[in-house]
Design a protein around this motif. Sequence first.
Motif, PDB file in Angstrom:
ATOM      1  N   GLY A 139       0.832  -1.192   0.000  1.00  0.00           N
ATOM      2  CA  GLY A 139       0.000   0.000   0.000  1.00  0.00           C
ATOM      3  C   GLY A 139       0.870   1.247   0.000  1.00  0.00           C
ATOM      4  O   GLY A 139       2.093   1.173   0.150  1.00  0.00           O
ATOM      5  N   THR A 189      -5.057   5.105  -0.825  1.00  0.00           N
ATOM      6  CA  THR A 189      -5.634   3.791  -1.131  1.00  0.00           C
ATOM      7  C   THR A 189      -4.943   3.133  -2.337  1.00  0.00           C
ATOM      8  O   THR A 189      -5.322   2.037  -2.742  1.00  0.00           O
ATOM      9  CB  THR A 189      -7.142   3.916  -1.435  1.00  0.00           C
ATOM     10  OG1 THR A 189      -7.323   4.859  -2.504  1.00  0.00           O
ATOM     11  CG2 THR A 189      -7.898   4.367  -0.190  1.00  0.00           C
ATOM     12  N   VAL A 212      -2.325   1.041  -4.556  1.00  0.00           N
ATOM     13  CA  VAL A 212      -1.651  -0.232  -4.295  1.00  0.00           C
ATOM     14  C   VAL A 212      -0.652  -0.502  -5.422  1.00  0.00           C
ATOM     15  O   VAL A 212      -0.952  -0.279  -6.605  1.00  0.00           O
ATOM     16  CB  VAL A 212      -2.654  -1.406  -4.217  1.00  0.00           C
ATOM     17  CG1 VAL A 212      -1.921  -2.718  -3.956  1.00  0.00           C
ATOM     18  CG2 VAL A 212      -3.690  -1.157  -3.143  1.00  0.00           C
ATOM     19  N   SER A 254      -5.340   5.615  -6.454  1.00  0.00           N
ATOM     20  CA  SER A 254      -6.553   5.849  -5.652  1.00  0.00           C
ATOM     21  C   SER A 254      -7.716   6.239  -6.558  1.00  0.00           C
ATOM     22  O   SER A 254      -8.862   5.815  -6.345  1.00  0.00           O
ATOM     23  CB  SER A 254      -6.308   6.951  -4.620  1.00  0.00           C
ATOM     24  OG  SER A 254      -5.311   6.567  -3.704  1.00  0.00           O
ATOM     25  N   VAL A 280      -6.478  -6.877  -0.282  1.00  0.00           N
ATOM     26  CA  VAL A 280      -5.998  -5.626   0.323  1.00  0.00           C
ATOM     27  C   VAL A 280      -7.068  -5.123   1.295  1.00  0.00           C
ATOM     28  O   VAL A 280      -8.221  -4.914   0.912  1.00  0.00           O
ATOM     29  CB  VAL A 280      -5.696  -4.559  -0.742  1.00  0.00           C
ATOM     30  CG1 VAL A 280      -5.113  -3.311  -0.082  1.00  0.00           C
ATOM     31  CG2 VAL A 280      -4.730  -5.103  -1.799  1.00  0.00           C
ATOM     32  N   TYR A 336      -8.297  -2.238   4.094  1.00  0.00           N
ATOM     33  CA  TYR A 336      -8.109  -0.837   4.486  1.00  0.00           C
ATOM     34  C   TYR A 336      -8.775  -0.583   5.838  1.00  0.00           C
ATOM     35  O   TYR A 336      -9.865  -1.090   6.127  1.00  0.00           O
ATOM     36  CB  TYR A 336      -8.737   0.107   3.452  1.00  0.00           C
ATOM     37  CG  TYR A 336      -8.061   0.046   2.098  1.00  0.00           C
ATOM     38  CD1 TYR A 336      -6.953   0.833   1.821  1.00  0.00           C
ATOM     39  CD2 TYR A 336      -8.549  -0.788   1.097  1.00  0.00           C
ATOM     40  CE1 TYR A 336      -6.338   0.785   0.585  1.00  0.00           C
ATOM     41  CE2 TYR A 336      -7.947  -0.844  -0.142  1.00  0.00           C
ATOM     42  CZ  TYR A 336      -6.838  -0.054  -0.393  1.00  0.00           C
ATOM     43  OH  TYR A 336      -6.220  -0.106  -1.621  1.00  0.00           O
ATOM     44  N   GLY A 379      -1.140   2.745   4.416  1.00  0.00           N
ATOM     45  CA  GLY A 379      -2.246   2.591   3.475  1.00  0.00           C
ATOM     46  C   GLY A 379      -2.897   1.220   3.628  1.00  0.00           C
ATOM     47  O   GLY A 379      -3.117   0.725   4.739  1.00  0.00           O
ATOM     48  N   GLY A 380      -3.170   0.569   2.510  1.00  0.00           N
ATOM     49  CA  GLY A 380      -3.798  -0.744   2.548  1.00  0.00           C
ATOM     50  C   GLY A 380      -2.815  -1.820   2.980  1.00  0.00           C
ATOM     51  O   GLY A 380      -1.608  -1.713   2.764  1.00  0.00           O
ATOM     52  N   CYS A 403      -1.679  -5.695   2.466  1.00  0.00           N
ATOM     53  CA  CYS A 403      -1.804  -6.783   1.495  1.00  0.00           C
ATOM     54  C   CYS A 403      -1.628  -8.133   2.174  1.00  0.00           C
ATOM     55  O   CYS A 403      -0.830  -8.292   3.115  1.00  0.00           O
ATOM     56  CB  CYS A 403      -0.753  -6.637   0.407  1.00  0.00           C
ATOM     57  SG  CYS A 403      -0.884  -5.127  -0.572  1.00  0.00           S
TER      58      CYS A 403
END
Length: 199
Positions: free
Chosen positions: A80, A85, A87, A141, A183, A185, A193-194, A196
């Motif tokens: 992330g 957001t 990736v 994003s 992913v 969030y 961020g996200g 994984c």
Amino acid sequence: MAERRGIRGGMRRRMGRGPRHRIRRRIGRGVLVCAAALGTLAALVVHPAETDASWTTQQQSTASVSSGTVAPPVVSGCAGAALSTAVTIKWSLPSSGQYTTADIAFGVSKTGLGTATEALGATTSATTGPVGGVYTTTLSSTLLSGLLGSILGQTIYISLWTMYKPSTGVTSAWVSSPVGYKVTYLAVLGALGGSCSAP
């Protein structure tokens, strides 16, 4: 005397007909043999039998089509972006086959790996590389929110496929099994961020 002459004449007639009769019989047998041989050849030409060779060729052709598979790309990393957001996915072309980046596509969904339609091709500016055979693709994003809406506090799935058309005469692509990542969030974006993980 007349009786003796009759007997001798009959013997001469029988003796005279003997060799000729045998010759005629031999000629007749020869004609029958030739006719039988010609009939056999005609049957072979007019009515050719179906051989195992033709069936085997058809079977092998069908088998080669039905057994043809498309190898998926190889994923090697997911990360992330801080306070975003977006990736980033690291991946490589399939190890087998003559594939290019034009054969690779990405998809995103909220329902599971491989359930999405194509969202992005690997030939766009979102993909860089390769470096050591590894490509890097960033799903922004803007792209993700445009396809999925708000994804904060939710889990999404990023899928990669090999979509390969074996010839110019084929209208639809052969698609590999999907590979990719899940992913997740948080409701409020953190520094990473996200997050994984394997799907």
